[in-house]
Write a protein that holds these residues in place. Structure first.
Motif, mmCIF file in Angstrom:
data_model
loop_
_atom_site.group_PDB
_atom_site.id
_atom_site.type_symbol
_atom_site.label_atom_id
_atom_site.label_comp_id
_atom_site.label_asym_id
_atom_site.label_seq_id
_atom_site.Cartn_x
_atom_site.Cartn_y
_atom_site.Cartn_z
ATOM 1 N N GLN A 151 0.748 -1.043 -0.440
ATOM 2 C CA GLN A 151 -0.207 0.006 -0.235
ATOM 3 C C GLN A 151 0.543 1.085 0.509
ATOM 4 O OE1 GLN A 151 -2.903 1.415 3.243
ATOM 5 N NE2 GLN A 151 -3.725 -0.298 1.949
ATOM 6 N N ILE A 152 -0.154 1.978 -0.395
ATOM 7 C CA ILE A 152 0.868 3.105 -0.857
ATOM 8 C C ILE A 152 0.127 4.660 0.234
ATOM 9 C CG2 ILE A 152 2.221 5.405 -2.151
ATOM 10 C CD1 ILE A 152 3.805 3.083 -3.910
ATOM 11 N N GLU A 172 0.084 -5.913 -8.426
ATOM 12 C CA GLU A 172 -1.567 -5.474 -9.108
ATOM 13 C C GLU A 172 -1.704 -5.752 -7.695
ATOM 14 O OE1 GLU A 172 -3.761 -7.618 -11.786
ATOM 15 O OE2 GLU A 172 -2.298 -7.491 -13.347
ATOM 16 N N THR A 173 -1.487 -6.223 -7.045
ATOM 17 C CA THR A 173 -2.438 -6.291 -5.393
ATOM 18 C C THR A 173 -2.225 -5.276 -4.777
ATOM 19 O OG1 THR A 173 -0.252 -7.503 -5.419
ATOM 20 C CG2 THR A 173 -2.070 -8.795 -5.315
ATOM 21 N N CYS A 174 -1.491 -4.302 -4.842
ATOM 22 C CA CYS A 174 -0.783 -2.785 -4.277
ATOM 23 C C CYS A 174 -2.118 -2.147 -4.868
ATOM 24 C CB CYS A 174 0.631 -2.188 -4.630
ATOM 25 S SG CYS A 174 1.118 -1.073 -3.732
ATOM 26 N N THR A 175 -2.093 -1.274 -3.529
ATOM 27 C CA THR A 175 -3.192 0.248 -3.494
ATOM 28 C C THR A 175 -2.766 1.132 -2.832
ATOM 29 O OG1 THR A 175 -4.199 -0.397 -1.492
ATOM 30 C CG2 THR A 175 -5.615 -1.495 -3.669
ATOM 31 N N TYR A 186 -5.943 12.975 -7.861
ATOM 32 C CA TYR A 186 -5.468 12.205 -8.556
ATOM 33 C C TYR A 186 -4.984 11.026 -8.841
ATOM 34 C CZ TYR A 186 -3.501 15.077 -4.136
ATOM 35 O OH TYR A 186 -3.339 16.185 -3.207
ATOM 36 N N ARG A 187 -6.252 9.976 -9.373
ATOM 37 C CA ARG A 187 -5.995 8.641 -10.139
ATOM 38 C C ARG A 187 -5.767 9.714 -11.546
ATOM 39 N NH1 ARG A 187 -7.714 3.966 -10.753
ATOM 40 N NH2 ARG A 187 -8.250 3.376 -12.520
ATOM 41 N N LYS A 198 -4.741 -1.065 -13.962
ATOM 42 C CA LYS A 198 -4.861 -2.295 -12.812
ATOM 43 C C LYS A 198 -4.837 -2.308 -11.258
ATOM 44 C CE LYS A 198 -4.177 -5.706 -16.402
ATOM 45 N NZ LYS A 198 -3.649 -6.699 -16.905
ATOM 46 N N ILE A 199 -3.967 -0.803 -11.277
ATOM 47 C CA ILE A 199 -4.013 -0.525 -9.828
ATOM 48 C C ILE A 199 -5.183 0.474 -9.619
ATOM 49 C CG2 ILE A 199 -2.364 0.697 -7.998
ATOM 50 C CD1 ILE A 199 -0.499 -1.304 -9.031
#
Length: 206
Positions: A151-152, A172-175, A186-187, A198-199
């Motif tokens: 995570q970030i 891809e599992t990081c959010t 921000y997205r 995919k993030i």
């Protein structure tokens, strides 16, 4: 002064030192280092200290140069000065055993390659961050070797720019979590910087 003194395990530095310059202790055998209290600047001074485990510094440090602790493979504990305003390029690059580091609240600029190749699970960027840069990571992509990063979190609502590739290589599992009021903005900035679609970018859970 002590570069490549790989058999030197300990050193006590004078309390009169105000600056530790580039390569002063790089590639030596230090296991721990206590930065003297009045030191204000740390250059690329400890890069390649493969046995370095612990770093202690006071809040008088106002600047740490790029690569200062790069390739310190055994580094597990470091407390950064609360008066730092910039996290520079490749600061902790390849510190594989570094599981966490607190980014000081006064920091306004973060170069994400600082965390490339570390064992950090969660990166938290504080409320005053305005600029996010890429730097020169391992293998071109910042997080391609960060296997444990999950995570970030970006707490700042003041981010003005995100350099291309700053979040490259994320699994891809990081959010990425951001303030709810900045989620859409921000997205868009993150995607423009080259973040994979995919993030997932989610609102911070209060």
């Amino acid at each position: 002064a002590f570069e490549v003194c790989w058999r030197m395990k300990h050193i006590k530095l004078s309390e009169n030192i105000v600056k530790i310059d580039d390569y002063a202790l790089s590639d030596c055998g230090l296991k721990t280092i206590v930065i003297p209290n009045i030191v204000k600047l740390i250059g690329n001074a400890f890069g390649g200290c493969r046995e370095l485990n612990t770093v202690e510094m006071s809040d008088n440090v106002v600047k740490i140069n790029a690569y200062a602790f790069a390739d310190c493979y055994k580094l597990t504990k470091i407390r950064l000065s609360s008066n730092l305003v910039c996290i520079k390029e490749s600061l902790f690059r390849n510190c594989k055993n570094l599981k966490s580091v607190k980014v000081p609240s006064k920091v306004t600029s973060v170069t994400m390659s600082a965390f490339s190749g570390t064992g950090i699970k969660k990166i938290i960027l504080p409320k005053n961050v305005r600029v996010i840069k890429k730097g020169k990571p391992i293998g071109g992509k910042v997080f391609s070797t960060n296997k444990k990063l999950k995570q970030i979190v970006i707490h700042s609502k003041k981010v003005k720019s995100i350099s291309k590739g700053s979040f490259s290589g994320l699994k891809e599992t990081c959010t990425i979590r951001v303030p709810k009021s900045r989620c859409k903005k921000y997205r868009k900035m993150l995607l423009k910087s080259g973040m994979s679609k995919k993030i997932k970018v989610k609102a911070i859970v209060s």
